[in-house]
Enzyme design. Sequence first.
Site, short mmCIF file in Angstrom:
data_model
loop_
_atom_site.label_atom_id
_atom_site.label_comp_id
_atom_site.label_asym_id
_atom_site.label_seq_id
_atom_site.Cartn_x
_atom_site.Cartn_y
_atom_site.Cartn_z
N SER A 1 5.44 -1.48 14.96
CA SER A 1 4.20 -0.72 15.01
C SER A 1 3.58 -0.68 13.62
O SER A 1 4.27 -0.84 12.62
CB SER A 1 4.47 0.71 15.49
OG SER A 1 5.49 1.30 14.71
N LYS B 1 3.34 -6.66 17.18
CA LYS B 1 2.65 -5.36 17.09
C LYS B 1 1.35 -5.45 17.88
O LYS B 1 0.59 -6.42 17.72
CB LYS B 1 2.36 -5.00 15.63
CG LYS B 1 3.63 -4.87 14.79
CD LYS B 1 3.32 -4.58 13.34
CE LYS B 1 4.61 -4.44 12.53
NZ LYS B 1 4.37 -4.29 11.09
N ASP C 1 6.05 -11.31 10.17
CA ASP C 1 5.26 -10.15 10.59
C ASP C 1 3.78 -10.43 10.31
O ASP C 1 3.03 -10.80 11.20
CB ASP C 1 5.77 -8.90 9.87
CG ASP C 1 5.02 -7.64 10.29
OD1 ASP C 1 4.16 -7.73 11.19
OD2 ASP C 1 5.26 -6.56 9.73
N LYS D 1 12.00 -1.25 2.23
CA LYS D 1 10.83 -1.91 1.67
C LYS D 1 11.16 -2.36 0.25
O LYS D 1 11.67 -1.56 -0.56
CB LYS D 1 9.63 -0.95 1.66
CG LYS D 1 9.14 -0.58 3.06
CD LYS D 1 8.53 -1.76 3.77
CE LYS D 1 7.90 -1.34 5.10
NZ LYS D 1 7.30 -2.48 5.82
N ARG E 1 0.82 -1.21 0.00
CA ARG E 1 0.00 0.00 0.00
C ARG E 1 0.86 1.26 0.00
O ARG E 1 2.05 1.21 0.29
CB ARG E 1 -0.89 0.02 1.25
CG ARG E 1 -0.09 -0.02 2.54
CD ARG E 1 -0.92 -0.38 3.74
NE ARG E 1 -0.13 -0.38 4.96
CZ ARG E 1 -0.34 0.37 6.02
NH1 ARG E 1 -1.38 1.19 6.04
NH2 ARG E 1 0.41 0.33 7.08
N GLU F 1 12.27 -9.77 6.25
CA GLU F 1 10.97 -9.84 6.93
C GLU F 1 9.86 -10.20 5.95
O GLU F 1 9.78 -9.65 4.86
CB GLU F 1 10.68 -8.49 7.59
CG GLU F 1 9.38 -8.47 8.39
CD GLU F 1 9.29 -7.25 9.30
OE1 GLU F 1 10.29 -6.92 9.96
OE2 GLU F 1 8.22 -6.63 9.33
N ASP G 1 11.43 -1.77 15.72
CA ASP G 1 10.83 -1.31 14.46
C ASP G 1 9.69 -0.34 14.82
O ASP G 1 8.54 -0.60 14.57
CB ASP G 1 10.31 -2.56 13.72
CG ASP G 1 9.77 -2.26 12.35
OD1 ASP G 1 10.24 -1.28 11.72
OD2 ASP G 1 8.87 -2.99 11.89
N ASP H 1 12.20 -5.72 4.13
CA ASP H 1 10.82 -6.16 4.38
C ASP H 1 10.08 -6.23 3.05
O ASP H 1 9.87 -5.22 2.38
CB ASP H 1 10.11 -5.16 5.31
CG ASP H 1 8.75 -5.67 5.78
OD1 ASP H 1 8.32 -6.74 5.31
OD2 ASP H 1 8.14 -4.99 6.62
N THR I 1 12.11 3.26 8.33
CA THR I 1 11.77 2.65 7.05
C THR I 1 12.17 3.54 5.88
O THR I 1 11.98 4.75 5.93
CB THR I 1 10.26 2.39 7.00
OG1 THR I 1 9.93 1.41 7.98
CG2 THR I 1 9.81 1.89 5.64
N LYS J 1 15.30 0.05 7.45
CA LYS J 1 14.46 -1.05 6.97
C LYS J 1 14.01 -0.71 5.56
O LYS J 1 13.24 0.23 5.35
CB LYS J 1 13.25 -1.23 7.89
CG LYS J 1 12.50 -2.50 7.59
CD LYS J 1 11.20 -2.49 8.35
CE LYS J 1 10.95 -3.83 8.96
NZ LYS J 1 9.58 -3.92 9.49
N ASP K 1 9.27 3.15 14.23
CA ASP K 1 9.46 4.47 13.62
C ASP K 1 8.16 5.14 13.19
O ASP K 1 8.20 6.23 12.62
CB ASP K 1 10.41 4.36 12.42
CG ASP K 1 9.86 3.44 11.33
OD1 ASP K 1 9.23 2.42 11.69
OD2 ASP K 1 10.06 3.73 10.14
MG LIG Z 1 6.65 -5.70 8.25
#
Ligand SMILES: [Mg+2]
Length: 353
Positions: A295, A267, A243, A162, A24, A218, A320, A190, A135, A160, A322
């Site tokens: 989160s 989370k 996750d 993406k 997304r 991840e 994680d 991730d 991220t 991290k 942020d």
């Molecule tokens: Mg994740």
Amino acid sequence: MRITSVETGRRPVHLRLPFRTALREVKDFEVVTVRVLAEGGVTGCSEVVGTARITGETNASIEEAVNAVLAPVLIGRDLGDYCVALADTALAMVGNSTAKCGIDVAVHRAVAAWRGTALSEVLGATLRPIATDVTVSLATPSDMAAEASRRVDEGFGTLKLKVGGPVALDIERVQTVAGAVPGNVALRIDANQAWTARQALQVIDGLVLAGVAVEFIEQPVPAADLAGLAAVTARSPVPVVADESAHTAADVRRLADAGACDVVNIKLAKCGGLQAATEVVAVARACGLGLLFGSMLESGSGVAATAVLASRFAPDQVHDLDAGWWAETESAAIYRPPFVLCDDKPPDAPSMQ
Ligand SMILES: [Mg+2]
């Protein structure tokens, strides 16, 4: 001290940059505020956000779950029995973990207010600064490298990244970022479920061949593909973090039994709040899995509550957390890269009248 009512509302959150993953893209969003009120003016608040692609919830469904199902179970209950009351709300409906999280965190904060203490004390934790990654959104290799350099200049030492396919482009993304930042910056990847097991292993092999070190990978495959996750974990020289596959304690038990990950990303919105997260931690530890606290893209309020748990269970790791950094103005969790500093002062003592 009895709970008298539960109220919900909304608050807008503006992001400093668009947040883009394989699932997304988010620019601005609203959080649902949950306020639990008890006798004597005692209140506790929380903020949660519906993330339909991960928990199946929207803000409207969270409000409906809180107001129509969870609040009626809580109202009239004694704050002194909050653990039992929360266990009963958790049983009142299947799923709806974010709505349950909203109730759970607000009740814990109401208990803190009632006792005139801090949330960390209610949870048996010594609050300390918690190190976090930040991220780097999914983008072109050069754009990701530029963003990564900016975050390093701001003081972050763990990034991290993406990713989300295709394989060759993902390898290029990570390789380009690695070439743009100092060698002591840790890189995590991730994929947010974007790959098949075969593709995940191709990316891992490609990075090894290129000499690019990553700390972990991840959620390489879809949440329900336990066999795929296990195949990646069995062959990967890089630790695998679950996750989207790891919501509840039961999920973590299944993952461990299948040998499907090395670490779980915990989370509050996935498991149902602080009480449920403590159960996830117990199962993960019993199964020899590592802990990472994370989160959703949410406000600093939720991050602050999670950071208290990180303080209790894994204070020396880089987590994680942020999400609050992405929001333009936050108070509950303050970011001084690379740390999350929680505003967890004891509230004013409630009126006893
Ligand atoms: Mg994740």
